[in-house]
Design an enzyme around this catalytic site. Structure first.
Site, short mmCIF file in Angstrom:
data_model
loop_
_atom_site.label_atom_id
_atom_site.label_comp_id
_atom_site.label_asym_id
_atom_site.label_seq_id
_atom_site.Cartn_x
_atom_site.Cartn_y
_atom_site.Cartn_z
N LYS A 22 -8.29 61.88 -41.30
CA LYS A 22 -8.53 60.78 -40.35
C LYS A 22 -8.33 59.44 -41.03
CE LYS A 22 -12.91 59.33 -39.60
NZ LYS A 22 -13.10 57.88 -39.76
N ASN A 23 -8.98 59.26 -42.18
CA ASN A 23 -8.95 57.94 -42.82
C ASN A 23 -7.56 57.58 -43.34
OD1 ASN A 23 -11.58 57.60 -42.18
ND2 ASN A 23 -12.40 57.85 -44.26
N ARG A 94 -14.21 50.26 -36.82
CA ARG A 94 -13.97 49.25 -37.84
C ARG A 94 -12.54 49.29 -38.40
NH1 ARG A 94 -16.17 45.97 -41.86
NH2 ARG A 94 -15.20 46.29 -43.88
N CYS A 118 -22.44 48.01 -37.46
CA CYS A 118 -22.12 49.43 -37.40
C CYS A 118 -23.36 50.15 -37.87
CB CYS A 118 -20.90 49.67 -38.28
SG CYS A 118 -20.95 51.09 -39.31
N ARG A 123 -21.14 45.97 -43.15
CA ARG A 123 -19.70 46.12 -43.32
C ARG A 123 -18.91 44.83 -42.98
NH1 ARG A 123 -18.20 52.14 -41.26
NH2 ARG A 123 -16.84 52.13 -43.03
N PRO A 124 -19.08 43.79 -43.79
CA PRO A 124 -18.35 42.55 -43.55
C PRO A 124 -16.85 42.66 -43.90
CG PRO A 124 -19.62 42.38 -45.57
CD PRO A 124 -19.91 43.73 -44.99
N MET A 125 -16.13 41.53 -43.77
CA MET A 125 -14.68 41.53 -44.00
C MET A 125 -14.29 40.55 -45.10
SD MET A 125 -12.58 43.25 -41.81
CE MET A 125 -11.15 42.20 -41.59
N ASP A 126 -15.27 40.04 -45.85
CA ASP A 126 -14.98 38.96 -46.78
C ASP A 126 -13.93 39.33 -47.83
OD1 ASP A 126 -17.26 40.64 -47.65
OD2 ASP A 126 -17.12 39.46 -49.48
N ASP A 308 -19.02 59.69 -47.76
CA ASP A 308 -18.79 60.43 -46.51
C ASP A 308 -19.18 61.90 -46.60
OD1 ASP A 308 -17.90 58.11 -45.34
OD2 ASP A 308 -15.77 58.64 -45.39
N ILE A 330 -22.89 52.99 -51.65
CA ILE A 330 -21.79 52.33 -50.92
C ILE A 330 -22.30 51.62 -49.67
CG2 ILE A 330 -19.51 52.64 -49.87
CD1 ILE A 330 -19.53 53.40 -52.82
N ARG A 400 -15.12 61.84 -33.25
CA ARG A 400 -14.33 60.80 -33.92
C ARG A 400 -13.66 61.37 -35.17
NH1 ARG A 400 -17.59 56.06 -35.80
NH2 ARG A 400 -15.51 55.67 -36.59
C1 UD1 Z 1 -13.59 53.48 -45.71
C2 UD1 Z 1 -13.65 54.76 -44.89
C3 UD1 Z 1 -15.09 55.21 -44.70
C4 UD1 Z 1 -15.77 55.34 -46.05
C5 UD1 Z 1 -15.63 54.06 -46.86
C6 UD1 Z 1 -16.18 54.18 -48.27
C7 UD1 Z 1 -11.71 54.50 -43.46
C8 UD1 Z 1 -11.18 54.31 -42.09
N1 UD1 Z 1 -13.02 54.51 -43.59
O1 UD1 Z 1 -14.26 52.48 -44.94
O2 UD1 Z 1 -15.07 56.47 -44.02
O3 UD1 Z 1 -17.15 55.61 -45.85
O4 UD1 Z 1 -14.22 53.70 -46.96
O5 UD1 Z 1 -15.57 55.20 -48.95
O6 UD1 Z 1 -10.96 54.70 -44.41
N2 UD1 Z 1 -17.47 45.58 -47.96
C9 UD1 Z 1 -17.75 44.23 -48.04
N3 UD1 Z 1 -16.79 43.32 -47.67
C10 UD1 Z 1 -15.56 43.71 -47.25
C11 UD1 Z 1 -15.26 45.08 -47.16
C12 UD1 Z 1 -16.24 46.00 -47.53
O7 UD1 Z 1 -18.85 43.85 -48.43
O8 UD1 Z 1 -14.72 42.84 -46.95
C13 UD1 Z 1 -18.50 46.56 -48.33
C14 UD1 Z 1 -18.93 47.39 -47.13
O9 UD1 Z 1 -19.94 46.71 -46.41
C15 UD1 Z 1 -19.42 48.65 -47.77
C16 UD1 Z 1 -18.52 48.81 -49.00
O10 UD1 Z 1 -17.95 47.51 -49.22
O11 UD1 Z 1 -20.75 48.52 -48.21
C17 UD1 Z 1 -17.43 49.84 -48.83
O12 UD1 Z 1 -16.57 49.45 -47.80
P1 UD1 Z 1 -15.02 49.82 -47.76
O13 UD1 Z 1 -14.61 50.51 -49.02
O14 UD1 Z 1 -14.26 48.61 -47.36
O15 UD1 Z 1 -15.04 50.87 -46.58
P2 UD1 Z 1 -14.09 50.93 -45.32
O16 UD1 Z 1 -12.68 50.68 -45.71
O17 UD1 Z 1 -14.68 50.18 -44.19
#
Ligand code: UD1
Length: 422
Positions: A22-23, A94, A118, A123-126, A308, A330, A400
């Site tokens: 999926k991912n 997301r 979520c 789970r921010p986007m910074d 996961d 995480i 999902r």
């Molecule tokens: C992906 C996976 C998800 C998995 C996760 C960690 C997909 C679609 N989803 O999610 O199943 O659980 O990796 O292995 O591939 N963070 C920030 N700022 C950001 C981005 C992330 O602080 O801009 C933090 C998140 O809040 C979280 C951590 O970083 O605590 C990990 O997030 P990230 O590795 O980005 O996970 P996803 O890509 O959302």
């Protein structure tokens, strides 16, 4: 809403075919936005998250043709109509944010809704934003949307990530393929899904080195072309079904399973007294004694133990001989399955990011509620071992990420059925 009803105590024997990841698919599908030529994905999983990504891409004007009952997806971005990812779709998932990098790279603009809260954390986007800004993007947050533009196109740059975010690495990797010059992603995520994306992008004509390591180097090219790419095996579905025979006895072979995808997880299984053997078709799993042993687990970015698989591992440790400590590094709020497992007779104490699990000899069936995707499946696994009937409610989370869980487990001997709700 549908429920899954599991009656515990039936040993499992046979083979389970593991689907495409999926991912990985959720990152591969938006890669179509980088080219006007078609991208064909084979071994695609049949999941509601894939339908959500399809709907998002279609809302941008991408043509998506599904073949072989959804296992083959042909995506074409030759007639794009929009560069806006609407809140109504993004809020459902997301991973919708993975259109940001490719849209900016090929169309030099994108408006992408922030995903919002979520269940498993903020789970921010910074990290995505800082990285794309380093490549020359101008990004403002207005009305809950990221408004991004890169007049004249993105430029290659040194892009250090403050954390090895999977999604940010994927966004930057896709963006860098069409940027001018060289991009060096430092502290890149090393997950197999990143490697799979890099392989696909290379098939499309991208110049990439270092995927699977912490430094990825991308030499921008003028255009990408058509490609056909098989989606890598889903290591999380694999790990989930590897655990199934540990709950109720028997031996299961997971077809398509590869040790390199689940090495840290398999190491913990070995320490817990579970045999994992490589066969020519996949991985075979069997519990050595009557009961697994307690082990401590810390979730980490790949190649560490995956977050996961934490819920599923916790469910197994509920039945282990001894006390285990799980540390979730995480996501800040990812133990919501613990109170549900407690309702089935488990003994778990949660303190912040740590859960202490005191193993018990038996679990008891109960009505339980799934709060996220991996939590749902952990309750189904617990139900395989429990005395009596476990009813897992609100299974839309499950759909999902797991295709036909009741068919796959039912085919190896589990007593499990889906009950349609209203
Ligand atoms: C992906 C996976 C998800 C998995 C996760 C960690 C997909 C679609 N989803 O999610 O199943 O659980 O990796 O292995 O591939 N963070 C920030 N700022 C950001 C981005 C992330 O602080 O801009 C933090 C998140 O809040 C979280 C951590 O970083 O605590 C990990 O997030 P990230 O590795 O980005 O996970 P996803 O890509 O959302």
């Amino acid at each position: 809403m549908d429920s899954i009803v599991v009656t515990g105590g039936k040993a499992l024997h046979g083979q389970i075919a593991i689907a495409g990841a999926k991912n990985a698919a959720l990152a591969l599908m938006p890669a179509t936005l980088l080219s006007e030529d078609p991208l064909t994905l084979t071994n695609a999983p049949r999941l509601s998250d894939i339908k959500t990504m399809t709907a998002l891409l279609q809302s941008l004007g991408v043509e998506v043709t599904s073949m072989q009952n959804g296992k083959v997806q042909v995506l074409s971005s030759h007639a794009m109509t929009s560069t806006t990812a609407d809140y109504e779709i993004v809020r459902k998932m997301r991973a919708s944010n993975l259109v940001l990098g490719p849209l900016l790279a090929r169309h030099h603009q994108a408006v992408v809704s922030l995903p919002g809260g979520c269940a498993i954390g903020a789970r921010p986007m910074d990290i995505h934003v800082t990285a794309l800004e380093a490549m020359g993007a101008q990004i403002d947050l207005r009305d809950g949307y990221l408004h991004a533009k890169a007049p004249g196109g993105l430029k290659g740059a040194k892009v250090p990530l403050r954390f090895a975010s999977v999604g940010a690495t994927e966004n930057v990797l896709m963006a860098a393929t069409l940027a001018k010059g060289t991009t060096v992603i430092e502290n890149a995520a090393r997950e197999p899904e990143i490697v799979d994306l890099a392989h696909c992008l290379r098939r499309m004509g991208a110049q990439i080195e270092g995927e699977g390591t912490s430094t990825i180097i991308v030499q921008g090219v003028d255009r990408l072309g058509a490609a056909t790419h098989p989606v890598v095996t889903d290591r999380i579905e694999l790990g989930t079904y590897m655990l199934a025979p540990v709950f109720c006895g028997g031996e299961v072979e997971c077809l398509g399973g590869r040790m390199d995808l689940v090495a840290a997880f398999a190491e913990k299984l070995d320490a817990a007294g579970v045999d994992v053997t490589e066969t020519d078709k996949g991985l075979k799993v069997k519990l050595r004694g009557d009961r697994p042993r307690a082990v401590d687990v810390v979730t980490e970015p790949f190649p560490g133990f995956p977050t996961d698989l934490q819920a599923q591992m916790m469910a197994m440790l509920c039945l282990a001989d001894g006390t285990s400590v799980l540390e979730e590094k995480i996501f800040e709020n990812r133990f919501m399955h613990a109170p549900e497992l407690v309702r089935m007779g488990a003994r778990i104490d949660v303190h912040g990011g740590h859960a202490t699990v005191h193993g018990v000899e038996t679990l008891k069936g109960a009505p339980v509620m799934a709060t996220d995707l991996r939590a749902s499946v952990s309750l189904i696994l617990a139900g395989l071992a429990a005395e009596g009937e476990t009813v897992v409610n609100r299974v839309y989370h499950l759909d999902r990420g797991y295709e036909h869980v009741e068919d796959k487990l039912g085919a190896v001997g589990a007593q499990i059925e889906r009950v349609s709700g209203t």
